[in-house]
Scaffold this motif. Sequence first.
Motif, PDB file in Angstrom:
ATOM      1  N   ARG A   1      -3.082   5.894   1.319  1.00  9.78           N
ATOM      2  CA  ARG A   1      -4.675   5.674   2.052  1.00  9.78           C
ATOM      3  C   ARG A   1      -5.421   6.826   2.384  1.00  9.78           C
ATOM      4  O   ARG A   1      -5.405   7.073   3.602  1.00  9.78           O
ATOM      5  CB  ARG A   1      -4.443   4.663   3.023  1.00  9.78           C
ATOM      6  CG  ARG A   1      -5.555   4.146   3.721  1.00  9.78           C
ATOM      7  CD  ARG A   1      -5.376   3.255   5.197  1.00  9.78           C
ATOM      8  NE  ARG A   1      -5.078   2.057   4.422  1.00  9.78           N
ATOM      9  CZ  ARG A   1      -4.692   0.846   5.136  1.00  9.78           C
ATOM     10  NH1 ARG A   1      -4.913   0.957   6.615  1.00  9.78           N
ATOM     11  NH2 ARG A   1      -4.616  -0.205   4.964  1.00  9.78           N
TER      12      ARG A   1
ATOM     13  N   LEU B   1       0.797  -1.448   0.091  1.00 12.50           N
ATOM     14  CA  LEU B   1      -0.208  -0.017   0.013  1.00 12.50           C
ATOM     15  C   LEU B   1       0.919   1.097  -0.025  1.00 12.50           C
ATOM     16  O   LEU B   1       1.860   1.455   0.530  1.00 12.50           O
ATOM     17  CB  LEU B   1      -0.966  -0.011   1.259  1.00 12.50           C
ATOM     18  CG  LEU B   1      -1.996   0.947   1.363  1.00 12.50           C
ATOM     19  CD1 LEU B   1      -3.129   0.709   0.216  1.00 12.50           C
ATOM     20  CD2 LEU B   1      -2.781   0.816   2.538  1.00 12.50           C
TER      21      LEU B   1
ATOM     22  N   GLU C   1      -7.629   3.774  -1.440  1.00 13.09           N
ATOM     23  CA  GLU C   1      -6.075   3.058  -1.424  1.00 13.09           C
ATOM     24  C   GLU C   1      -5.509   2.880  -2.795  1.00 13.09           C
ATOM     25  O   GLU C   1      -6.455   2.359  -3.743  1.00 13.09           O
ATOM     26  CB  GLU C   1      -6.583   1.389  -0.834  1.00 13.09           C
ATOM     27  CG  GLU C   1      -6.917   1.614   0.824  1.00 13.09           C
ATOM     28  CD  GLU C   1      -6.765   0.176   1.299  1.00 13.09           C
ATOM     29  OE1 GLU C   1      -6.781  -0.923   0.645  1.00 13.09           O
ATOM     30  OE2 GLU C   1      -7.231   0.031   2.475  1.00 13.09           O
TER      31      GLU C   1
END
Length: 104
Positions: free
Chosen positions: A26, A23, A30
């Motif tokens: 966020r 990731l 996302e």
Amino acid sequence: MNRPELMIGAAAWMQARGWKPKLAKRRGHEQSLFEHSLIELDVLLELLPILARPRHYGLSEDEGKILAGAVPAERQAGERQWPASSRRGEGGSAAVGRESTQRL
């Protein structure tokens, strides 16, 4: 610089490094490290012809190549910090390491 080849090569390199599940963003939505980096590279490649114009920055082709290489290098430098921190939504470091710049 062959844009399609560069994008395909960068995508393959990032995918091989396992960036799809990591990731990067966020905030509101996302975005994987893979998507985020590929979008950054795409935007840079779109802007390079404008930045090469004398009325702007007059970047040379070599300078454009350096900038294009800097996008994945900058992300790769913080890669070791992303897995743990990004899963918790804390972000990661974006510092460029000496090893990354020497490989470019």
